[in-house]
Design an enzyme around this catalytic site. Structure first.
Site, PDB file in Angstrom:
ATOM      1  N   ASN A   1       0.825  -1.281  -0.190  1.00 42.92           N
ATOM      2  CA  ASN A   1      -0.021   0.045   0.027  1.00 42.92           C
ATOM      3  C   ASN A   1       0.770   1.162  -0.070  1.00 42.92           C
ATOM      4  OD1 ASN A   1      -2.637   1.612   0.432  1.00 42.92           O
ATOM      5  ND2 ASN A   1      -1.608   1.836   2.504  1.00 42.92           N
TER       6      ASN A   1
ATOM      7  N   SER B   1      -4.806   2.627  -8.422  1.00 43.73           N
ATOM      8  CA  SER B   1      -5.794   4.014  -8.559  1.00 43.73           C
ATOM      9  C   SER B   1      -6.227   4.170 -10.129  1.00 43.73           C
ATOM     10  CB  SER B   1      -4.776   5.344  -8.484  1.00 43.73           C
ATOM     11  OG  SER B   1      -5.566   6.374  -8.724  1.00 43.73           O
TER      12      SER B   1
ATOM     13  N   TYR C   1       2.341   9.754 -11.655  1.00 46.24           N
ATOM     14  CA  TYR C   1       1.718   9.081 -10.804  1.00 46.24           C
ATOM     15  C   TYR C   1       0.658   8.165 -11.412  1.00 46.24           C
ATOM     16  CZ  TYR C   1      -2.088   8.115  -7.237  1.00 46.24           C
ATOM     17  OH  TYR C   1      -2.708   7.477  -6.505  1.00 46.24           O
TER      18      TYR C   1
ATOM     19  N   ALA D   1       1.180   6.977 -14.528  1.00 45.39           N
ATOM     20  CA  ALA D   1       1.993   5.860 -15.111  1.00 45.39           C
ATOM     21  C   ALA D   1       2.267   4.916 -14.037  1.00 45.39           C
ATOM     22  CB  ALA D   1       3.065   6.693 -15.887  1.00 45.39           C
ATOM     23  N   SER D   2       2.974   5.139 -13.128  1.00 42.29           N
ATOM     24  CA  SER D   2       3.138   4.082 -12.211  1.00 42.29           C
ATOM     25  C   SER D   2       1.990   3.192 -11.480  1.00 42.29           C
ATOM     26  CB  SER D   2       3.727   5.048 -10.664  1.00 42.29           C
ATOM     27  OG  SER D   2       2.761   5.741 -10.135  1.00 42.29           O
ATOM     28  N   LYS D   3       0.815   3.809 -11.551  1.00 40.26           N
ATOM     29  CA  LYS D   3      -0.280   2.978 -10.898  1.00 40.26           C
ATOM     30  C   LYS D   3      -0.669   2.210 -12.133  1.00 40.26           C
ATOM     31  CE  LYS D   3      -0.512   4.661  -6.806  1.00 40.26           C
ATOM     32  NZ  LYS D   3      -0.182   3.737  -5.757  1.00 40.26           N
TER      33      LYS D   3
ATOM     34  N   ILE E   1     -10.299   9.489  -2.282  1.00 35.35           N
ATOM     35  CA  ILE E   1     -10.471   9.001  -1.084  1.00 35.35           C
ATOM     36  C   ILE E   1      -9.769  10.084   0.002  1.00 35.35           C
ATOM     37  CG2 ILE E   1     -10.406   7.219   0.637  1.00 35.35           C
ATOM     38  CD1 ILE E   1     -11.850   6.292  -1.817  1.00 35.35           C
TER      39      ILE E   1
END
Length: 360
Positions: A174, A240, A253, A255-257, A286
């Site tokens: 996480n 995400s 972000y 691309a990483s997810k 969230i």
């Protein structure tokens, strides 16, 4: 119209219709007589069968179900504890509002034997450890500080769990960061403004950490142990909705997810036959430590009610709501769920952008 009462029994199928049937005025008298005769015959048949009708129905049911095999009960009752005896590792647990902390509480409440809560930051980490130990005295809780994208740290935490308990059942990867931030706007940097080093650091934390979790946890989940009658386990990684489509984060972000989603799907197939399930969790908006700036700004302006207005639930989500999905993916109730990107976003990813009122 002439009402005629009776029961029309279909002998071949074992079905019956009861009620009032209206027979219209027929020019063809023969048809009308046939109708009356059919109803009267059925009514007479029903009277003669009333004494043993229940037995006939029971015999018929036994004939129909004789070939069926008993249902196999795989998961425990959904109302019971879902992680009894499980050894679990959770990274990204420092935030006071985070999904990691909420998941640790649910894991403990659902009978986990041991939970390792881990983070690179330790602002709240050891307070969470004390809190969990106080609330769940029957659960072994350990706080560990290390970088989830450092291989030695991941190898060490997995090794500690296996050395102490002999097995590992759940790894919830996480840990994550939002990516390169524009110091003027406080938002994500545009793609043309991100430095190469910033881009790679986002991938290091968000994606490499998941790779390391799969690499080391999967090996540990295949160790046999008397307390673990069946090999396997569940690896869950936080991706995400930004990894599903654009519009929910910066380019680094997102691309990483997206890479996390593909990594979990690829890993699930490369681990085929091991009973290790790999799934990506895709939260929407969230309220967590990572999004606290957005929520605080909205509250300061008095527009908090506008948060989440793009999804059909018309609100943002909570860490607890996401944690319930994590618990489900970790437990036996999701025993046939594998290689999936599970969106927990209020429905945001379920539609293409449309003008309000155009289709709904």
């Amino acid at each position: 119209m002439l009402p005629v009462c009776g029961i029309y029994v279909l002998l071949d199928s074992g079905l019956a219709f009861s009620g009032t049937i209206h027979v219209g005025e027929h020019k063809d008298v023969r048809k009308e007589k046939v109708t009356y005769t059919r109803i009267e015959a059925a009514s007479s048949y029903n009277t003669s069968m009333s004494s043993n009708g229940s037995r006939a129905a029971k015999d018929r049911l036994e004939q129909v179900t004789a070939h069926l095999q008993p249902l196999e009960t795989i998961a425990r009752s959904s109302a019971g504890k879902q992680l009894i005896g499980k050894v679990c590792i959770i990274t990204g647990c420092d935030s006071a509002l985070g999904i990691g902390r909420a998941s640790a509480h649910l894991f403990a409440a659902n009978g986990a034997k041991a939970i390792y809560i881990c983070d690179y930051a330790d602002t709240h980490l050891y307070s969470h450890e004390a809190e969990l130990r106080k609330l769940y005295p029957g659960v072994d809780v350990y706080a560990r500080k290390f970088d989830a994208a450092d291989e030695e740290g991941v190898r060490a935490i997995v090794g500690e769990a296996v050395m102490r308990y002999g097995h590992l059942d759940v790894f919830f990867a996480n840990a994550g960061v939002l990516g390169a931030k524009d110091m003027k706007t406080k938002g994500a940097k545009l793609v043309g403004d991100i430095e190469a080093g910033e881009f790679m650091e986002t991938l290091r934390v968000n994606t490499l950490s998941v790779f390391l979790a799969v690499k080391h946890a999967s090996k540990a989940m295949m160790f046999p142990h008397p307390d673990k009658p069946a090999l396997g386990g569940s690896i869950i990684a936080t991706a995400s909705v930004a990894g599903i489509r654009s519009g929910a984060g910066g380019s680094d972000y997102s691309a990483s997810k997206s890479a996390v989603i593909n990594l979990m799907q690829t890993s699930a197939y490369q681990l085929q036959g091991t009973s290790i399930r790999c799934n990506a969790l895709c939260p929407g908006l969230i309220e967590t430590g990572m999004t606290s700036i957005l929520y605080e700004a909205a509250r300061a302006k008095g527009v908090e009610q506008k948060i989440g207005q793009l999804n059909p639930l018309k609100r943002g989500g909570t860490a607890g709501e996401v944690a319930r999905t994590v618990l489900w993916l970790a437990g036996e109730g999701a025993g046939y769920v594998n290689a999936q990107a599970v969106a927990v976003d209020g429905g945001l990813s379920g539609s293409l952008p449309v003008m309000p009122g155009r289709f709904y």
